[in-house]
Design a protein around this motif. Structure first.
Motif, PDB file in Angstrom:
ATOM      1  N   LYS A 149       1.287   3.505   2.972  1.00 55.14           N
ATOM      2  CA  LYS A 149       0.928   4.337   1.828  1.00 55.14           C
ATOM      3  C   LYS A 149      -0.059   3.643   0.887  1.00 55.14           C
ATOM      4  N   TYR A 150       0.143   2.339   0.655  1.00 57.87           N
ATOM      5  CA  TYR A 150      -0.615   1.677  -0.409  1.00 57.87           C
ATOM      6  C   TYR A 150      -1.694   0.712   0.076  1.00 57.87           C
ATOM      7  N   LYS A 206      -4.636   0.518   1.424  1.00 58.25           N
ATOM      8  CA  LYS A 206      -5.649   1.522   1.751  1.00 58.25           C
ATOM      9  C   LYS A 206      -6.631   1.072   2.832  1.00 58.25           C
ATOM     10  N   ILE A 257      -2.054  -6.785  -0.012  1.00 62.97           N
ATOM     11  CA  ILE A 257      -2.266  -5.912  -1.163  1.00 62.97           C
ATOM     12  C   ILE A 257      -3.258  -6.580  -2.108  1.00 62.97           C
ATOM     13  N   GLU A 273      -4.916  -1.991  -5.356  1.00 62.15           N
ATOM     14  CA  GLU A 273      -3.878  -1.316  -4.578  1.00 62.15           C
ATOM     15  C   GLU A 273      -2.544  -1.459  -5.301  1.00 62.15           C
ATOM     16  N   GLN A 327      -1.799   1.067  -8.057  1.00 67.19           N
ATOM     17  CA  GLN A 327      -1.247   2.379  -7.695  1.00 67.19           C
ATOM     18  C   GLN A 327       0.275   2.351  -7.687  1.00 67.19           C
ATOM     19  N   ILE A 328       0.855   1.205  -7.320  1.00 68.46           N
ATOM     20  CA  ILE A 328       2.297   1.078  -7.132  1.00 68.46           C
ATOM     21  C   ILE A 328       3.005   0.993  -8.478  1.00 68.46           C
TER      22      ILE A 328
END
Length: 270
Positions: free
Chosen positions: A73-74, A76, A82, A86, A89-90
């Motif tokens: 999901k994260y 990208k 990460i 990114e 977003q979390i």
């Protein structure tokens, strides 16, 4: 004290910019700009614990499966780690100028245009006062309200995040870390940066008439030579994109020595 060190402020409430930076620095233990490997495992365990504490996501799935789903999901660009934007977003943050930046300066071409506009003294750096103007315009574009103290805090936080050598200003490569990895063409040159002498020699070769600038066709040939010299593969589309991005630093189609030096040299021009 027994057990893993607790992460600062890791919960699902709104975060300030400074708290976000604290979280990033806690998990990016080696300071390489990514959360990966053991750092990523630690982050995920803390995140799961925080979610349970907030009454969120209490399914009893296998932790490994949940981690795979989370990365799908994260992460990208699917590189297994990460990056800062990114992570933004979390962890929801009311002051998410990272995502604000991505929405309005999402490509390397737009980034280079912005750089040229805000590096007003053409020093090769964006200094604190120039950065403040840049962020102010960015927030206006996004219709985000802010006051002077908040703008000052954003400016200082961006400097803390990206000013790697602590000189109170941002070089082009430091500022470009705001870009998504796949858009950050400056990363492509990391393994083939030139010394000042090498740069002077290659610039003189392409600036045949010695007028202090090269045009787009000359830049195209220079980039091809640079990639061949370093035995790097590049397709025509990439070359076109990189050329366009760099030419956004030019003055009416004239790319002067100092602008190209920012991209290709180990150290920005003094």
């Amino acid at each position: 004290m027994a057990g893993p060190q607790q992460a600062p402020h890791l919960h699902l409430a709104e975060l300030t910019a400074s708290q976000f930076l604290d979280i990033w620095r806690h998990f990016d233990a080696d300071g390489n700009g990514y959360i990966e490997g053991k750092e990523l495992e630690n982050f995920f365990q803390e995140l799961e614990s925080a979610r349970k504490g907030a009454g969120v996501d209490s399914k009893k799935d296998n932790l490994g499966d949940k981690m795979k789903e989370f990365m799908h999901k994260y992460d990208k660009n699917a590189d297994g780690k990460i990056e800062m934007a990114e992570l933004a977003q979390i962890l929801p943050t009311e002051e998410n100028f990272l995502l604000c930046f991505r929405q309005h300066v999402g490509s390397s071409s737009e980034f280079m245009e912005a750089w040229r506009r805000y590096d007003t003294d053409r020093s090769g750096y964006i200094e604190a006062n120039e950065l403040k103007g840049f962020l102010s315009d960015l927030l206006k574009k996004a219709n985000r309200s802010y006051d002077e103290p908040k703008l000052q805090e954003y400016t200082q936080t961006i400097l803390r995040m990206f000013d790697m050598n602590g000189d109170g200003k941002l070089g082009l490569s430091e500022m470009s870390r705001l870009l998504p990895v796949q858009e950050n063409f400056l990363l492509k040159f990391q393994g083939m940066k030139l010394s000042s002498d090498e740069f002077n020699a290659i610039f003189a070769f392409y600036d045949k008439d010695g007028n202090g600038f090269i045009d787009e066709n000359e830049l195209d040939a220079l980039l091809k030579d640079l990639y061949e010299k370093n035995k790097k593969e590049m397709n025509i589309q990439q070359l076109t994109n990189y050329r366009k991005s760099i030419m956004n630093l030019s003055d009416g189609g004239k790319l002067y020595r100092k602008e190209l030096e920012m991209v290709l040299c180990n150290e920005p021009p003094m």
